[in-house]
Each structure stands twice: as structure tokens, then as C-alpha cells.
Design a protein around this motif. Sequence first.
Motif, PDB file in Angstrom:
ATOM      1  N   LYS A 249      99.894  46.100   6.031  1.00  0.00           N
ATOM      2  CA  LYS A 249      98.206  46.652   5.268  1.00  0.00           C
ATOM      3  C   LYS A 249      98.189  45.773   7.276  1.00  0.00           C
ATOM      4  N   PHE A 250      98.684  45.004   7.901  1.00  0.00           N
ATOM      5  CA  PHE A 250      98.978  44.713   9.332  1.00  0.00           C
ATOM      6  C   PHE A 250      98.746  46.352   9.831  1.00  0.00           C
ATOM      7  N   ALA A 251      99.516  46.821   9.300  1.00  0.00           N
ATOM      8  CA  ALA A 251     100.106  48.485   9.835  1.00  0.00           C
ATOM      9  C   ALA A 251      99.217  49.468   9.965  1.00  0.00           C
ATOM     10  N   ILE A 252      98.516  49.139   8.540  1.00  0.00           N
ATOM     11  CA  ILE A 252      97.832  50.024   8.050  1.00  0.00           C
ATOM     12  C   ILE A 252      96.594  50.704   9.327  1.00  0.00           C
ATOM     13  N   LEU A 253      96.290  48.651   9.109  1.00  0.00           N
ATOM     14  CA  LEU A 253      94.580  48.707  10.581  1.00  0.00           C
ATOM     15  C   LEU A 253      95.187  49.331  11.546  1.00  0.00           C
ATOM     16  N   GLN A 254      96.211  49.021  12.256  1.00  0.00           N
ATOM     17  CA  GLN A 254      96.078  49.299  13.834  1.00  0.00           C
ATOM     18  C   GLN A 254      96.581  51.124  14.001  1.00  0.00           C
ATOM     19  N   MET A 255      97.356  51.417  12.705  1.00  0.00           N
ATOM     20  CA  MET A 255      97.030  53.070  12.424  1.00  0.00           C
ATOM     21  C   MET A 255      95.266  53.452  12.464  1.00  0.00           C
ATOM     22  N   ALA A 256      95.034  53.045  11.409  1.00  0.00           N
ATOM     23  CA  ALA A 256      93.225  53.625  12.023  1.00  0.00           C
ATOM     24  C   ALA A 256      92.714  53.544  13.221  1.00  0.00           C
ATOM     25  N   GLU A 257      93.215  52.237  13.972  1.00  0.00           N
ATOM     26  CA  GLU A 257      92.788  52.074  15.453  1.00  0.00           C
ATOM     27  C   GLU A 257      93.185  53.617  16.527  1.00  0.00           C
ATOM     28  N   TYR A 258      94.660  54.509  15.795  1.00  0.00           N
ATOM     29  CA  TYR A 258      94.992  54.932  16.539  1.00  0.00           C
ATOM     30  C   TYR A 258      94.758  56.726  16.387  1.00  0.00           C
ATOM     31  N   ASN A 259      94.813  56.766  14.402  1.00  0.00           N
ATOM     32  CA  ASN A 259      94.101  57.730  14.164  1.00  0.00           C
ATOM     33  C   ASN A 259      92.661  58.484  14.924  1.00  0.00           C
ATOM     34  N   ASN A 260      91.600  57.227  15.000  1.00  0.00           N
ATOM     35  CA  ASN A 260      90.491  57.099  15.218  1.00  0.00           C
ATOM     36  C   ASN A 260      90.155  57.239  16.904  1.00  0.00           C
TER      37      ASN A 260
END
Lengths: 362, 199
Positions: A249-260
Motif C-alpha cells: 500500500k505504501f509502495a502504491i502511494l509512492q507509485m502514484a507520486e512517480y506517475n504524477n
Amino acid sequence: MSLFQIIFMIGQILILTLILIHNAPIMAWVERRGAALMQNRLGPNRIGPLGLFQSAADGIKFIFKEDQIPGHVSKFYYVLAPLVSLVPSFLTFAVIPYGSQIDLGGGQILKFQIADLNVGILFTLAIASLGVYGIIMSGWASNSKYAMMGSLRSSSQMISYELSMGLSLVGILMVFSSVKLGDIAAAQGQTLLQLGPIALPKWGIFIQPLGFLIFMTSVFAETNRLPFDLPEGESEIVAGYHLEYGSMKFAILQMAEYNNMLTGSGLLATLYFGGWQMLFPLGQIYSHLALSGMTADWVRVAFEIGSFTVKVLFFMWFFVWVRWTLPRFRYDQLMDLGWKVMLPLSLVNLFITAVMISYGVI
Amino acid sequence: MDISPFFFYLFGGLAILFSLFVVLKKSPVASAFSLVLVFFSFAAIYAVLGAHLIAALQVLVYAGAIMVLFIFVIMLLNQDVPSFDIARTHVVIRAVAVVATVALFGAFVWVFKNSALPAARGGFSASAIEMAGGNTVVVSELMFNQYILPFEVTSILLLAAMVGAVAIAKRQKSSAEVLREAAANQRKQAGRAAVGGAK
């Protein structure tokens, strides 16, 4: 739509999705190596050549870690929040053109862009503004003071910088008189100034330098990157909105940031750096090759995708570069900058642009 | 255009479902999140109808900006009081609510039965808009040519509301209030000094 067009469409959706999925691990590696480079240390260098597989190891760890949900959280929203921030970060890339088009003849046109909507950039802005709900939701559902502070900071920051971001964009839209990103990228192929042998292209940055600065700063603020990472300011509120999150879940939040970040870089490249317009040596090489027919089209598109990729990668690196160069703002400085500097400046930019257009300068 | 009825009923149903959640959810934040989904369903309906610009603006303005502000305020106030609790309402209020709802529904049915629908259509059919360069172009041309005056008047109205809000938020204190506050501060400081002295 012919069968080939449909297959082509599905193919580009799949490829772009795969790129977006792999964006986060690769950028995590770039960020850590970049940080090490700038701080004169080594960074991850044990797994694979140059530590390249470190991110894969991290990914495996994230997946197999025990997926704990703290007892004090509001479970439904806690699980939902990472998804709410991830989905918009995938959708926003859909309208960015990464190459021009190929005319197959018989009215069949292949567009190297997933969706050429007539609302264009407005779609990106609209969907991107939904990403903040993931952050708000995660902070609120975590039922923890620091997480709450982080999400409150994030929502006020988003509201403040969305204004100057939108207003700085209006300048570009006025100059190219279109909201379609494909049209904007195509219009930047014209020559602005001919200085002897050097032709200065009509890129957004040469027409709208002030608008570019404002837009870039706003993108940094909207993606919660340093120097605007107040929502997760480690030294003040531990980790902000993702304090209570662990494992994937933490990784997904990070992923969203990098995708943005990737979408932000794509927008900066498309609006201000000519999008898929070929970079300096490629255009000359292409005209020297003097190809014809189908081959010419495909080589042209390959060169264009290459140019676009280089521009996007530059901005991705720029995000990392700025992160390890500038310290974090204080909260009141952030708000002052947003409301008292950026907003008036973007209005000034709008006014100057309008005057210049009405006098026919640009 | 042949699949749009399915999507219309899908998103219409979702909009009604989430509207019910807005009213029935006990936590104000959960209500607000449901309202975001209501706006999103509306945007989807607009998109299915071919009005892409309105759909994008709906998401951008309502879901993306106004609701963020709403949730921001709700979280800042940190309200734990349930916004809706049927057990706490008075019997009379419950009865009035039921009667009013039924009456409103009746009024809607009456209006739709008696109005001359479908009204006369203008020149803006889906294909005509497509010919003229898409939604965004057509709407902006109309707005900045034919309807420029109403547009400007609306923005002045919004500006006036904004100035009013700022004026209320930054209300000048009267001199009597300032004096009273200063006196209170002095007393507090004196009290603190006395406590410190005693220690």
C-alpha cells in the motif's frame, strides 16, 4: 476503425501502462543513485550492475511483507486511498501525444496518442485534481494526527497552486489557440526566429518564459515534490499522509507520486519544449536520409518518440536534481509564494500575452 | 451512440445511489466523499451524451476544487458529531420531511407530464458540433462572442461575492473590542507574573 487500428490502440495502451508501472521502480533507483551522486556517496550498488536490481529486490520485499492494517484506522477508506491516488495518475497520461501521426491512406490515421479528446489538456487537469482525494483519504482514514496534518497541508497546497497552474496554462492556450495537446505540439514545429543557420523553433518556452516558470513550479507543488513536499515533511510530521501505511500500500502511494511526475514531465515537454518535435541533430539526420514512402513515416515517428522520450527523461532528472538541491519551504513561505507571488505573476503573464497577441507580435 | 442508454442508466443509478449515501452516511467526511462520486457520475453522464467539455469542467470544478475545499473545512473542524441521526429528529420534523419529499416528487412528475417536451431543438446537434470543431471550440466561441456580456456580468458577480467573503473574514475590530482585548492580555500577563513570583 479497421482491425489494425484497434490492435494498434490496444497495443499502445498496454505499452504505456507497462511504462507507467515500471516508472516507479526505475525512478526510485535513479533518485537514490542521483542523491548519492550529489552527496558524494555510492548509493545502492550491491544488487546487479550499478545496483540496478535494487528496485526489483525492494518490489519483492513490498509484495511479500506482512500486509498489516493498524487497529485504529477506518478500514474501508484506508484500503481505498492508495487506489484512489493511483488510478488518476495512470489516466492523466492518456491525452499526451508522444509522436505525430501516420497516414495509412484510405482515411486511416494512426495517432501516437491514446485519446485525442477535444477537451485535451482540461482532461489532464480534471483527472489530476482527483488525485488529491487519495492523499486526503489516506490522511483522514489513518486516524493519526501526523497523517491528518499531512493531508490538510496537501489539500490546501493543491487548491493554492491549481489556480496559478491553470492561469499560466491559459497563456499557452491563447498563443496556440487550441486545447488539444496534439495541435499544440504540432504548432511548435514552426520557426520563431531565423538567426543565420540556426532556426529558433516556436517552442512554448520561447514564447511564454514566465508562464513556463510558473507552470513548472506549480507542477512541483501539485506532485508534492521537494521543495514543496510539506504533506510528507519527514522532519515535521514524521511521514505525513502515508505514515500509517506499509508494504504494497505504501509502495502504491509512492507509485502514484512517480506517475504524477511522469505526467508532469510529459506536460512540460509537450507544452513548452515542442512535445514530439525532433531535437537538434535528429531533424537534420532525418532530412539527410531522404527516405520515402512508409519507411519515411515510421522512421520519422521513431525519431519523434525518441525526442519526446529524451525531453521527458530530462524533466524526470530535473525533478530529482531539484529535490537534492533545494531545501524544503516553511509552510507560510509556501502559501505566500502561491498566493502573493505566483498568482499575480500568472495574471501579469496573461495580460502581457493578451496585449502581444492583439498587437500581432506572436 | 447505440450503447449510451446502458451507460446513462448505469451512471444515473450510481448518481442516485451515492446521493442516498450523502444523506444517510453518519460521518460528514464519508458524506462528502459520496458527493464527489455523485459529481463524477454526472460528469460520466455528460460524457456519454457527448458534452465532453461540460464533463471535464464538472470534474475539474466540482469534484476537483469545490469538494476538496469542503472536505478541507470538514477535516479542519474535525466534526465527530454525526451529521444525520434519524433517532434524534423530532416526530413533527420527520412528518414534514416525508410530506415535503412526496410533494416535490409530485411536482416533478406534474412538470414533466405537462411541459411541452421535447422542446424545439436548436442548431447544435452532435454532428453539427463535430463539424464546427468540437465542443470546446463551439462553447468558447459562443461564450466570448454572442454571450460576452452575460459572461462578464457573471464574473463581476463572482468577484463581488469574493470581495464580500474576504471583507467578512477580515472584519475590522471596533476600538472598544481592541481595548478590551488589550486589558485582558494585561491581566493574563500580570497573573502569570504573580504565579511566577510565587514559585
